[in-house]
Write a protein that holds these residues in place. Structure first.
Motif, PDB file in Angstrom:
ATOM      1  N   LEU A   1       7.554 -11.451   8.682  1.00 32.47           N
ATOM      2  CA  LEU A   1       6.112 -11.573   8.446  1.00 32.47           C
ATOM      3  C   LEU A   1       5.440 -10.253   8.811  1.00 32.47           C
ATOM      4  N   LEU A   2       4.759  -9.669   7.828  1.00 36.69           N
ATOM      5  CA  LEU A   2       3.985  -8.446   8.055  1.00 36.69           C
ATOM      6  C   LEU A   2       2.522  -8.841   8.217  1.00 36.69           C
ATOM      7  N   HIS A   3       2.034  -8.776   9.445  1.00 37.01           N
ATOM      8  CA  HIS A   3       0.630  -9.093   9.736  1.00 37.01           C
ATOM      9  C   HIS A   3      -0.140  -7.766   9.750  1.00 37.01           C
ATOM     10  N   GLY A   4      -0.735  -7.435   8.593  1.00 37.96           N
ATOM     11  CA  GLY A   4      -1.424  -6.152   8.457  1.00 37.96           C
ATOM     12  C   GLY A   4      -2.896  -6.345   8.192  1.00 37.96           C
ATOM     13  N   ALA A   5      -3.735  -5.602   8.886  1.00 38.76           N
ATOM     14  CA  ALA A   5      -5.180  -5.711   8.695  1.00 38.76           C
ATOM     15  C   ALA A   5      -5.555  -5.396   7.248  1.00 38.76           C
ATOM     16  N   THR A   6      -6.725  -5.889   6.816  1.00 38.64           N
ATOM     17  CA  THR A   6      -7.211  -5.528   5.490  1.00 38.64           C
ATOM     18  C   THR A   6      -7.380  -4.017   5.421  1.00 38.64           C
ATOM     19  N   SER A   7      -7.000  -3.438   4.298  1.00 41.68           N
ATOM     20  CA  SER A   7      -7.093  -1.990   4.065  1.00 41.68           C
ATOM     21  C   SER A   7      -6.174  -1.175   4.968  1.00 41.68           C
ATOM     22  N   SER A   8      -5.064  -1.797   5.433  1.00 42.44           N
ATOM     23  CA  SER A   8      -4.121  -1.055   6.279  1.00 42.44           C
ATOM     24  C   SER A   8      -3.037  -0.364   5.452  1.00 42.44           C
ATOM     25  N   GLY A   9      -2.982  -0.665   4.143  1.00 40.43           N
ATOM     26  CA  GLY A   9      -1.987  -0.030   3.290  1.00 40.43           C
ATOM     27  C   GLY A   9      -0.690  -0.806   3.173  1.00 40.43           C
ATOM     28  N   LYS A  10      -0.788  -2.135   3.208  1.00 35.65           N
ATOM     29  CA  LYS A  10       0.423  -2.968   3.078  1.00 35.65           C
ATOM     30  C   LYS A  10       1.107  -2.721   1.733  1.00 35.65           C
ATOM     31  N   THR A  11       0.299  -2.540   0.665  1.00 36.51           N
ATOM     32  CA  THR A  11       0.885  -2.357  -0.667  1.00 36.51           C
ATOM     33  C   THR A  11       1.739  -1.092  -0.723  1.00 36.51           C
ATOM     34  N   GLU A  12       1.295  -0.039  -0.086  1.00 38.90           N
ATOM     35  CA  GLU A  12       2.073   1.204  -0.070  1.00 38.90           C
ATOM     36  C   GLU A  12       3.403   0.990   0.638  1.00 38.90           C
ATOM     37  N   LEU A  13       3.367   0.212   1.700  1.00 36.01           N
ATOM     38  CA  LEU A  13       4.605  -0.099   2.419  1.00 36.01           C
ATOM     39  C   LEU A  13       5.536  -0.930   1.525  1.00 36.01           C
ATOM     40  N   TYR A  14       4.954  -1.892   0.787  1.00 34.53           N
ATOM     41  CA  TYR A  14       5.761  -2.682  -0.154  1.00 34.53           C
ATOM     42  C   TYR A  14       6.456  -1.772  -1.162  1.00 34.53           C
ATOM     43  N   ILE A  15       5.715  -0.783  -1.682  1.00 34.36           N
ATOM     44  CA  ILE A  15       6.262   0.104  -2.719  1.00 34.36           C
ATOM     45  C   ILE A  15       7.471   0.861  -2.187  1.00 34.36           C
ATOM     46  N   HIS A  16       7.412   1.323  -0.954  1.00 34.55           N
ATOM     47  CA  HIS A  16       8.549   2.038  -0.358  1.00 34.55           C
ATOM     48  C   HIS A  16       9.742   1.097  -0.188  1.00 34.55           C
ATOM     49  N   LEU A  17       9.497  -0.151   0.202  1.00 33.49           N
ATOM     50  CA  LEU A  17      10.591  -1.114   0.336  1.00 33.49           C
ATOM     51  C   LEU A  17      11.210  -1.427  -1.028  1.00 33.49           C
ATOM     52  N   ILE A  18      10.363  -1.575  -2.052  1.00 34.55           N
ATOM     53  CA  ILE A  18      10.860  -1.837  -3.409  1.00 34.55           C
ATOM     54  C   ILE A  18      11.754  -0.691  -3.867  1.00 34.55           C
ATOM     55  N   ALA A  19      11.283   0.543  -3.654  1.00 35.34           N
ATOM     56  CA  ALA A  19      12.053   1.710  -4.090  1.00 35.34           C
ATOM     57  C   ALA A  19      13.429   1.736  -3.424  1.00 35.34           C
ATOM     58  N   GLN A  20      13.473   1.385  -2.155  1.00 34.90           N
ATOM     59  CA  GLN A  20      14.758   1.386  -1.455  1.00 34.90           C
ATOM     60  C   GLN A  20      15.711   0.351  -2.042  1.00 34.90           C
ATOM     61  N   VAL A  21      15.185  -0.858  -2.352  1.00 35.10           N
ATOM     62  CA  VAL A  21      16.036  -1.919  -2.909  1.00 35.10           C
ATOM     63  C   VAL A  21      16.523  -1.524  -4.305  1.00 35.10           C
ATOM     64  N   LEU A  22      15.639  -0.947  -5.137  1.00 37.12           N
ATOM     65  CA  LEU A  22      16.035  -0.525  -6.479  1.00 37.12           C
ATOM     66  C   LEU A  22      17.108   0.560  -6.421  1.00 37.12           C
ATOM     67  N   ARG A  23      16.978   1.469  -5.457  1.00 36.23           N
ATOM     68  CA  ARG A  23      18.010   2.516  -5.307  1.00 36.23           C
ATOM     69  C   ARG A  23      19.365   1.905  -4.967  1.00 36.23           C
ATOM     70  N   GLY A  24      19.327   0.748  -4.316  1.00 37.85           N
ATOM     71  CA  GLY A  24      20.579   0.059  -3.983  1.00 37.85           C
ATOM     72  C   GLY A  24      21.135  -0.753  -5.139  1.00 37.85           C
ATOM     73  N   GLY A  25      20.471  -0.713  -6.304  1.00 40.42           N
ATOM     74  CA  GLY A  25      20.982  -1.392  -7.484  1.00 40.42           C
ATOM     75  C   GLY A  25      20.631  -2.864  -7.570  1.00 40.42           C
ATOM     76  N   ARG A  26      19.666  -3.321  -6.764  1.00 37.13           N
ATOM     77  CA  ARG A  26      19.307  -4.735  -6.772  1.00 37.13           C
ATOM     78  C   ARG A  26      17.900  -4.932  -7.349  1.00 37.13           C
ATOM     79  N   GLN A  27      17.476  -6.177  -7.475  1.00 37.00           N
ATOM     80  CA  GLN A  27      16.190  -6.499  -8.088  1.00 37.00           C
ATOM     81  C   GLN A  27      15.190  -6.971  -7.039  1.00 37.00           C
ATOM     82  N   VAL A  28      13.902  -6.894  -7.402  1.00 40.33           N
ATOM     83  CA  VAL A  28      12.820  -7.269  -6.491  1.00 40.33           C
ATOM     84  C   VAL A  28      11.854  -8.195  -7.227  1.00 40.33           C
ATOM     85  N   LEU A  29      11.406  -9.230  -6.552  1.00 40.83           N
ATOM     86  CA  LEU A  29      10.326 -10.084  -7.048  1.00 40.83           C
ATOM     87  C   LEU A  29       9.124  -9.902  -6.146  1.00 40.83           C
TER      88      LEU A  29
END
Length: 831
Positions: free
Chosen positions: A315-343
């Motif tokens: 659970l990521l408890h992040g304040a509004t406007s803390s940049g959670k989406t940017e953190l998601y994007i970095h996690l997505i990129a890491q999973v894609l580099r590993g050859g897997r899929q993201v929902l």
């Protein structure tokens, strides 16, 4: 020839049908399909007297369940290979088992309509029919709908042509008189999209042949010029650079002329051909690099990775406007580099508009989007893309995206995980996408990240108890300060006669004027659509109520209608009171439509837009409203809870919460939690990025503990208080709620049988059974409703509870046969 015996060495298949049926149905596999029919394939089967359906093969067997029955043959096989991947059937079975629904319900929700062929009644005129007596006007209207030409029409097409609401009895009467012929035809499913392309005819592809072609065209300069232009665009003479050229692209460039092109085709120099194209094309400029994370985001990113080493869910408890989406994007990129899929799951289609653009800039054509505003054909294309291409992809979608054929899910992100929109209400399966996502990720050996500024108490409790990992991101992006909260006591202002306008307090009006003067934008929040929730006769108190539901009707001024928000029934407002004959009516309460009208009168030069269910019926409506507000083509945005869900706007100076009391005063154990979440979330739209915003919260209870907690942003204190109450009164997350909903057109029947069934359950479950109770709205869509509430220990397995409930229902039905006349469904985790 559907019935075939004997059974020696004959393979059979258990088929799932898209119907609310508990059992799978066994069909005989024809000899010519024995090697082709496999688990996960679609087949056409004959079910009932006349209907055909698309079924899914659940399993293939050497022998049938019973050798004393007759079995129909599979009519046709639709797929050369399965359309479901490895864990999908297992996931369907879990949904059906946990949420106490039928496997057919899950199938119907899971597969896009374009992949389900179903039969529909077709009607044709009998060529030899002569009426022996005058037909009824309705019967004649049906026959007139066919016109002069012989044709077949479906029952639904006839209903549209004639305007007759219940057409089936009329068709039955005409069929009995021999006037029509009735049959069944399969409705079309997915159709591939094609486009016309242009190429050189094979005869003219050599250099010598092309020189001859230009000699033929020397008296047709326009055709000669268009042929030169075609060769230039298509690079036909340079195989290394050659590309296919569509007719549309050729004609749009250099002012191409259709007649000239058609003449070249007639001469046989060029030829047309059809090519299948995707509906999912997204024009993306050059893919951008990942933005660097701030120190706080980088720390949270590392903590999430650490949490995933110990837990399946974080659970990521992040304040509004803390940049959670940017953190998601970095996690997505890491999973894609590993050859897997993201929902990447979102609660509302409205949010996908902004997030789509953001993800597309980083992931380009690795991004797929899937939601209910897409056409059937678009959804089938997304399904097929994932089914036939197992490459690393990120899928952005709403709750139905869980059913897509993922090959290898490495990560599911559930953004704004607290949102009630993740819970499917009607029809079945009544699943919660957040909870289902945990199971789906586990089936793929992947991880789940839940993100929110105001987590659901269930997720927060699981994090505190160690079941989930917990990461907190408290710092707003760029060090921005949280918005300043101004609480306005509207009761005191009315007492002092300072409220010149019924909806807007003086402090709110002053803040709106200041914000607009500074060139900034305003968001006004009222969680009720329409103009006014109730109309009443001043003389006698008569209130127009829905004919099908036990609710007053909401007045929608722009449409000039009274509308029921439960069933959609509508009518024109009466000119005179039907009870006393007077024509003096008054309106009570206010919705977004009235807010829009009042705001337009107070700020006539401001550009005002409303965002609610009435103004966002289409996908393009969402996109247009959000894009215009982003581009500052809108000054004031008025909306319901849609505007609270994760939207990111850079120029919002003030947010006005017009009626906070309406959020808290609701008969639901989650009312305070939901009210806190809504007020904090909508407040987070103010002052994002580099400037502090302001929130004006209007309430008649400024000292209310919840209002004070919202003003302080004290989530932990709110959660501790609510969890203590829920523990004391046996509510989630300490207990699991299951609501049995019983409905009938006959109120005495449902009233008596609900009481009898509750007693039957009490003999099995004791004081875990509450009710039956009459819900606040006890008559909906012409059905009377009673509810029985079960509070089951959270440690109890669901399967024994399911078995017990089904057994209890069978026993009640055996003793009281009328129980089978009730509509009964179960709502597990109804929140």
């Amino acid at each position: 020839m559907f019935f075939i015996l004997p059974f020696a060495n004959m393979p059979f298949a258990n088929i799932i049908l898209p119907l609310p049926l508990e059992n799978k149905y066994t069909y005989r596999i024809p000899a010519d399909l024995e090697k082709s029919v496999t688990t996960g394939c679609r087949v056409i089967v004959h079910f009932g007297a006349k209907h055909f359906y698309t079924g899914i093969v659940a399993e293939v067997m050497d022998r049938p369940p019973s050798e004393e029955m007759e079995y129909k043959e599979i009519y046709a096989l639709l797929d050369a290979a399965p359309i479901l991947r490895r864990p999908q059937l297992r996931f369907w079975q879990w949904i059906a088992s946990y949420y106490l629904c039928q496997l057919g319900d899950v199938y119907k929700a899971a597969l896009p309509s374009g992949l389900k062929l179903e039969s529909e009644t077709t009607v044709a005129l009998h060529p030899d029919f002569e009426a022996e007596a005058p037909l009824k006007p309705t019967e004649q209207a049906v026959l007139d709908a066919f016109g002069a030409l012989p044709t077949k029409l479906t029952a639904s097409e006839l209903a549209r042509k004639t305007g007759l609401r219940n057409i089936l009895p009329i068709l039955s009467s005409l069929m009995a008189k021999g006037a029509i012929l009735v049959g069944e035809e399969l409705r079309k499913g997915f159709t591939r999209k094609t486009e016309t392309y242009v190429r050189l005819s094979p005869k003219w592809t050599s250099d010598a042949a092309l020189r001859e072609a230009f000699l033929l065209l020397h008296r047709s300069p326009k055709q000669e010029q268009l042929l030169l232009h075609f060769l230039d665009l298509s690079q036909t003479l340079n195989p290394a650079l050659a590309k296919e050229l569509s007719k549309k692209e050729l004609l749009e460039s250099e002012g191409g002329n259709t007649a000239v092109l058609n003449n070249l085709v007639k001469r046989g120099i060029l030829e047309y051909y059809e090519k299948e194209i995707s509906r999912l094309q997204r024009h993306v400029c050059r893919v951008q690099e990942l933005n660097p994370l701030t120190d706080a985001q980088q720390a949270a990113y590392g903590q999430v990775l650490d949490a995933f080493r110990l837990h399946e869910t974080c659970l990521l408890h992040g304040a509004t406007s803390s940049g959670k989406t940017e953190l998601y994007i970095h996690l997505i990129a890491q999973v894609l580099r590993g050859g897997r899929q993201v929902l990447y799951l979102l609660p509302e289609i409205a949010i996908t508009t902004q997030i789509t653009e953001r993800l597309a800039r980083v992931f380009g054509d690795q991004l797929l989007v899937y939601h209910s505003k897409f056409s059937d054909n678009e959804r089938v294309e997304v399904w097929n893309r994932l089914l036939h291409d197992g490459s690393p992809r990120v899928v952005l979608g709403v709750r139905s995206s869980l059913f897509l054929p993922f090959k290898d899910l490495g990560l599911i992100i559930v953004d704004e995980e607290h949102e009630g929109s993740y819970k499917q209400q009607d029809p079945a399966p009544r699943y919660h996408a957040r909870n289902a996502a945990l199971v789906l990720a586990n089936m793929h050996g992947g991880k789940t990240l839940l993100g929110s500024a105001t987590p659901s108490l269930d997720s927060y409790f699981n994090a505190l108890s160690g079941k989930f990992g917990l990461v907190e991101l408290k710092e707003r992006y760029g060090g921005a300060l949280p918005p300043e909260m101004l609480i306005v006591d509207t009761k005191e202002m009315k007492r002092k006669k300072l409220m010149k306008h019924p909806l807007f307090s003086p402090p709110l009006l002053a803040e709106i004027e200041r914000t607009l003067a500074a060139g900034e934008q305003v968001i006004l929040f009222q969680n009720r659509r329409g103009f006014a929730p109730m109309m009443e006769c001043k003389a006698c108190g008569w209130v127009p109520r829905c004919a099908n539901c036990d609710v007053s009707m909401t007045y929608h001024k722009r449409q000039g209608l009274l509308v029921c928000h439960y069933c959609g029934y509508s009518l024109r407002p009466p000119q005179q009171c039907p009870a006393c004959g007077t024509d003096d009516f008054q309106l009570f309460g206010f919705g977004t439509e009235k807010v829009e009208e009042e705001a337009q009168a107070l700020f006539p030069s401001a550009r005002i837009v409303r965002m609610d269910l009435d103004t966002t019926r289409t996908r393009t409506a969402y996109e247009r409203i959000i894009h215009d507000f982003e581009q500052q083509r809108t000054d004031i945005l008025i909306g319901t809870q849609m505007i609270s869900k994760g939207l990111d706007f850079a120029h919002v100076g003030v947010v006005g919460i017009l009626h906070a009391d309406g959020l808290m005063n609701y008969p639901d154990f989650r009312a305070y939690e939901r009210a806190f979440q809504l007020m904090v979330q909508v407040s987070g739209r103010a002052g994002r990025r580099d400037k502090r915003g302001k929130v004006v919260l209007q309430t008649s209870q400024p000292e209310h503990p919840l209002i004070q907690l919202v003003a302080q942003g004290a989530y932990r204190e709110m959660a501790d208080g609510q969890l203590a109450e829920r523990s004391q009164f046996r509510y989630p997350p300490y207990y699991r709620l299951i609501i049995l909903v019983l409905r009938s057109r006959h109120e005495p029947l449902v009233h008596d049988l609900a009481r009898i069934h509750a007693e039957q359950l009490r003999t099995l479950l004791g004081d875990r059974v509450l009710g039956p109770v009459t819900p606040p709205v006890a008559f909906v869509q012409s059905l009377h409703i009673r509810q029985i509430v079960l509070k089951i220990e959270i440690t109890a397995a669901i399967q024994p509870v399911r078995d017990l409930l089904l057994r209890a229902a069978q026993e009640t039905a055996a003793r009281y046969p009328d129980f089978r006349k009730l509509l009964l469904h179960y709502d597990v985790d109804p929140y």
